[in-house]
Design an enzyme around this catalytic site. Structure first.
Site, PDB file in Angstrom:
ATOM      1  N   ASP A 193       0.867  -1.112  -0.036  1.00  6.00           N
ATOM      2  CA  ASP A 193      -0.088   0.024  -0.063  1.00  6.00           C
ATOM      3  C   ASP A 193       0.673   1.302  -0.005  1.00  6.00           C
ATOM      4  O   ASP A 193       0.363   2.184  -0.333  1.00  6.00           O
ATOM      5  CB  ASP A 193      -0.873  -0.056   1.203  1.00  6.00           C
ATOM      6  CG  ASP A 193      -1.961   1.099   1.086  1.00  6.00           C
ATOM      7  OD1 ASP A 193      -2.500   1.085   0.269  1.00  6.00           O
ATOM      8  OD2 ASP A 193      -2.138   1.910   1.993  1.00  6.00           O
ATOM      9  N   ARG A 194       2.118   1.405   0.320  1.00  4.91           N
ATOM     10  CA  ARG A 194       2.905   2.390   0.444  1.00  4.91           C
ATOM     11  C   ARG A 194       3.300   2.835  -0.933  1.00  4.91           C
ATOM     12  O   ARG A 194       3.861   3.840  -1.102  1.00  4.91           O
ATOM     13  CB  ARG A 194       4.293   2.156   1.294  1.00  4.91           C
ATOM     14  CG  ARG A 194       4.034   1.949   2.789  1.00  4.91           C
ATOM     15  CD  ARG A 194       3.637   2.957   3.469  1.00  4.91           C
ATOM     16  NE  ARG A 194       3.280   2.701   4.871  1.00  4.91           N
ATOM     17  CZ  ARG A 194       2.723   3.522   5.750  1.00  4.91           C
ATOM     18  NH1 ARG A 194       2.208   4.825   5.263  1.00  4.91           N
ATOM     19  NH2 ARG A 194       2.790   3.397   6.994  1.00  4.91           N
ATOM     20  N   MET A 274      -7.938   6.016   2.932  1.00  2.00           N
ATOM     21  CA  MET A 274      -7.816   7.270   2.025  1.00  2.00           C
ATOM     22  C   MET A 274      -6.666   7.347   1.136  1.00  2.00           C
ATOM     23  O   MET A 274      -6.675   8.454   0.362  1.00  2.00           O
ATOM     24  CB  MET A 274      -8.107   8.537   2.933  1.00  2.00           C
ATOM     25  CG  MET A 274      -9.626   8.504   3.545  1.00  2.00           C
ATOM     26  SD  MET A 274     -10.760   8.484   2.297  1.00  2.00           S
ATOM     27  CE  MET A 274     -10.562   9.961   1.578  1.00  2.00           C
ATOM     28  N   ARG A 275      -5.860   6.514   1.266  1.00  2.00           N
ATOM     29  CA  ARG A 275      -4.289   6.839   0.668  1.00  2.00           C
ATOM     30  C   ARG A 275      -4.640   6.681  -0.859  1.00  2.00           C
ATOM     31  O   ARG A 275      -4.012   7.473  -1.885  1.00  2.00           O
ATOM     32  CB  ARG A 275      -3.171   5.905   1.111  1.00  2.00           C
ATOM     33  CG  ARG A 275      -2.190   5.932   0.385  1.00  2.00           C
ATOM     34  CD  ARG A 275      -0.987   5.260   0.975  1.00  2.00           C
ATOM     35  NE  ARG A 275      -0.523   5.570   2.329  1.00  2.00           N
ATOM     36  CZ  ARG A 275      -0.513   4.916   3.248  1.00  2.00           C
ATOM     37  NH1 ARG A 275      -1.281   3.449   3.405  1.00  2.00           N
ATOM     38  NH2 ARG A 275      -0.055   5.335   4.433  1.00  2.00           N
ATOM     39  N   ALA A 276      -5.558   5.788  -1.334  1.00  2.00           N
ATOM     40  CA  ALA A 276      -5.697   5.779  -2.798  1.00  2.00           C
ATOM     41  C   ALA A 276      -6.413   6.968  -3.342  1.00  2.00           C
ATOM     42  O   ALA A 276      -5.868   7.422  -4.478  1.00  2.00           O
ATOM     43  CB  ALA A 276      -6.819   4.626  -2.954  1.00  2.00           C
TER      44      ALA A 276
END
Length: 673
Positions: A193-194, A274-276
């Site tokens: 995910d990073r 919410m990173r996406a």
């Protein structure tokens, strides 16, 4: 120094080149993960990127690359009062798979400690990569403790070092680029995910493209400098375009309609967190700047979505990565509806996850409630008939198609007893060579424990006649670093696929259980293999591999039926383990046998039960840690699996006991160490 292959000379790989260029324009996107088969020029393209990055203004003499216009107040080399600036190229720093923790974060400066007797910090690769590119080849094989350090630095933009009497914090903001071959295993979800963007690369299948790749590569190998000079102008144009796009980036407008479009698309894909959304927004802005536009449009959003969401939509380790075109178009249509309406509100009745939906996550009719069971419970025989055992009825020779696996669940931990010295992982205790240092020792350990050595020598300096700086050391002062960690194991699943297991659709529950254990093996970075036995012999359905999703795919295609050659299954397992012991002697095996314990087929024509017990004795004599999962079903149980577990000196669990949600605590496999 040999000239690098030019970025502009790369044939094909348009998505990969675009993803790297967008990160060069807007480093806050978060980097690129490059997935692809071997021999697809992944590393070549990444290494070529460094030549395109704009040069940096740095404080002269600062080992941490401080920006003169915005100095880091916490820089260990600061303060930089009236410091002069110098110009240098952006760095591409490579983090090798075998790197140590000292090399990554830095450590005590050994030379100054021994010669001057002072504590001084020697920066690591994170400091060198600040304001540049940190490239990790084979990132999926990186040791877990290094992954944790890398995650912390990537998330906070700073590296914190607390070790060997040194306490340092410095800026570490870098563009993270990783390459990997999925055949060698997947990434931990936290690291996956990073990465802001992900690209899958494959070799071209058309002849003209492949011929051009060969032509350019041979020309480069014959004259690297001459070949690179022929592409200098094209690379300079790309570099100038990156600089122009960077300068224009702050003025690019992200309209509210496009922002709602991004939020709607990410919601439609049900991505976590919410990173996406943030990554898609940044990538869309960068793409608009790259085009020379002054505002983000729908086309910019679509490009960003294709690069930012494929690795975030995986709800399970065994889901195929990527975005299906139909799903993407549906999400884009939903996004268009929200972009046209301010606020993007929808009717609650149209929300599939709304409170009035009986099939939603809070309702009682959702997909996880089929058959009236919780996803955290193994479906061992629910909803099945009580037809006679296929072996005992004589109809077991008919082959049956694969049974659909029961819902997966969170598996309890199965461990190999004792302390190993195998590959880094997250399953069993290990004397790790690269793990965390826990204490100094004069007997065992790996590498020098510097602080322990200095502490042992310090009280004797006067007696040894020390008169100047530095320490006087003797052999008995040396201390070794004892490290502790976790190791990954070879988890070998031995699955009974005979007719007795097919009866009452037990294979569905067994398949679900093995898939749950495979997911656990994926998370713990194990190597896995599958041996099946049915009919008259056993076979290796999957040779040991680090690609756990390949194991899951093979398992779903298993067919059942026939008699039960239990002895041959155990002997085949023993031979496979002997081969793997030669290939990787430090990786300890854990054998998980899933069977009802019935043995009805004999290769030698003797008593199949006696042969199975003799085979179990041989496997036990090899010291193999084993767990027997009793798959017997029904009110009347013969307890044959328990008898087999006794011969194997193994732990014996019921199928439903594999669920961590049902049974608390940790299962330690087999015998005491």
């Amino acid at each position: 120094m040999t000239a690098r292959f030019p970025f502009s000379a790369v044939v094909g790989h348009e998505d990969l080149r675009l993803a790297l260029l967008l990160n060069a324009v807007h480093p806050a996107i978060g980097g690129v993960l490059v997935r692809g088969e071997k021999g697809t020029a992944k590393s070549t393209v990444v290494r070529a990127l460094a030549a395109l990055l704009p040069p940096l203004e740095v404080v002269a003499g600062c080992r941490f690359g401080c920006d003169p216009a915005a100095e880091d107040p916490g820089c260990p080399d600061g303060p930089h009062a009236a410091a002069s600036a110098e110009r240098r190229a952006a760095r591409l720093v490579e983090l090798p798979v075998g790197a140590t923790e000292d090399r990554l974060v830095g450590s005590l400066d050994l030379e100054r400690a021994l010669t001057e007797g002072v504590r001084a910090y020697q920066p690591g690769l994170l400091a060198a990569a600040h304001r540049g590119v940190l490239y990790v080849d084979e990132v999926n094989l990186l040791h877990d403790h290094l992954v944790d350090l890398l995650l912390d630095a990537a998330a906070m933009g700073r590296a914190h070092v607390e070790r060997e009497g040194v306490s340092v914090s410095h800026a570490a903001s870098f563009l993270l680029v990783g390459t990997m071959n999925p055949e060698e295993g997947e990434l931990r979800p936290q690291l996956l995910d990073r990465f802001g963007l992900t690209v899958a690369v494959r070799a071209a299948r058309d002849v003209p493209t492949r011929a051009e790749v060969i032509r350019r590569r041979l020309a480069y190998e014959a004259d690297p400098a001459g070949f690179a000079s022929g592409w200098t102008e094209a690379d300079e144009e790309l570099a100038a375009r990156i600089a122009t796009a960077r300068a224009a980036l702050p003025s690019v407008l992200l309209p509210d309609a496009e922002l709602r479009r991004i939020a709607a698309i990410c919601a439609a894909f049900e991505v976590d967190g919410m990173r996406a959304d943030l990554v898609v927004a940044r990538a869309a802005v960068a793409h608009a700047a790259w085009r020379g536009a002054d505002a983000v449009t729908e086309d910019d959003v679509e490009v960003a979505v294709r690069l930012a969401l494929p690795h975030r939509r995986r709800r399970d380790p065994f889901d195929e990565p990527g975005v299906e075109e139909e799903q993407l178009q549906d999400a884009l249509r939903q996004g268009a509806e929200h972009a046209e309406e301010p606020g993007g509100d929808t009717d609650p009745d149209d929300d599939p996850d709304g409170p009035d939906d009986p099939d939603g996550p809070d309702g009682s009719g959702g997909p996880d409630d089929r058959n009236g069971q919780d996803d955290g419970q193994p479906a061992s025989g629910q909803g099945t008939s009580d037809q006679p055992d296929a072996d005992s009825s004589g109809s077991g020779s008919a082959e049956r198609p694969p049974a659909a696996p029961a819902p997966a669940f969170r598996a309890r931990l199965l461990q190999v007893p004792g302390v190993g010295d195998g590959a880094p992982g997250r399953r069993s205790r290990s004397r790790a060579r690269t793990g965390r240092v826990v204490r100094p020792s004069t007997v065992d350990g790996s590498g020098l424990h510097l602080v322990g050595t200095m502490a042992a020598a310090a009280p004797h300096q006067s007696a040894r006649g020390r008169s100047g700086p530095g320490l006087l050391l003797r052999g008995d002062d040396l201390r070794l670093a004892v490290r502790e960690g976790k190791e990954g194991n070879l988890v070998l699943f031995v699955v009974d696929t005979s007719g007795s297991m097919a009866a009452r659709q037990r294979m569905s529950a067994v398949s679900g259980a093995v898939l749950s254990l495979l997911r656990d093996a994926y998370q713990r970075r194990d190597k896995v293999g599958v041996v099946t036995f049915r009919g008259s012999a056993a076979e290796v359905a999957l040779p040991p591999t680090s690609s756990v999703d390949t194991a899951a795919a093979r398992l779903r295609r298993l067919r059942t039926g026939g008699r039960t050659p239990l002895a041959d299954g155990l002997l085949r397992t023993r031979r496979l383990l002997a081969t793997e012991r030669l290939r990787d002697p430090r990786r300890r095996p854990l054998v998980v046998v899933l069977t009802d314990g019935r043995a009805t087929a004999s290769a030698a024509g003797g008593d199949p039960v006696a042969e199975a017990l003799r085979a179990a004795d041989l496997l036990a004599a090899d010291g193999v840690a084993t767990v027997v999962v009793d798959c017997e079903h029904g009110p009347v149980r013969l307890g044959l699996a328990g008898r087999l577990a006794g011969a194997l000196a193994a732990a014996c669990l019921r199928l439903e006991e594999l669920s961590a949600d049902q049974v608390a605590g940790v299962v330690r496999a087999a015998r005491a160490a």
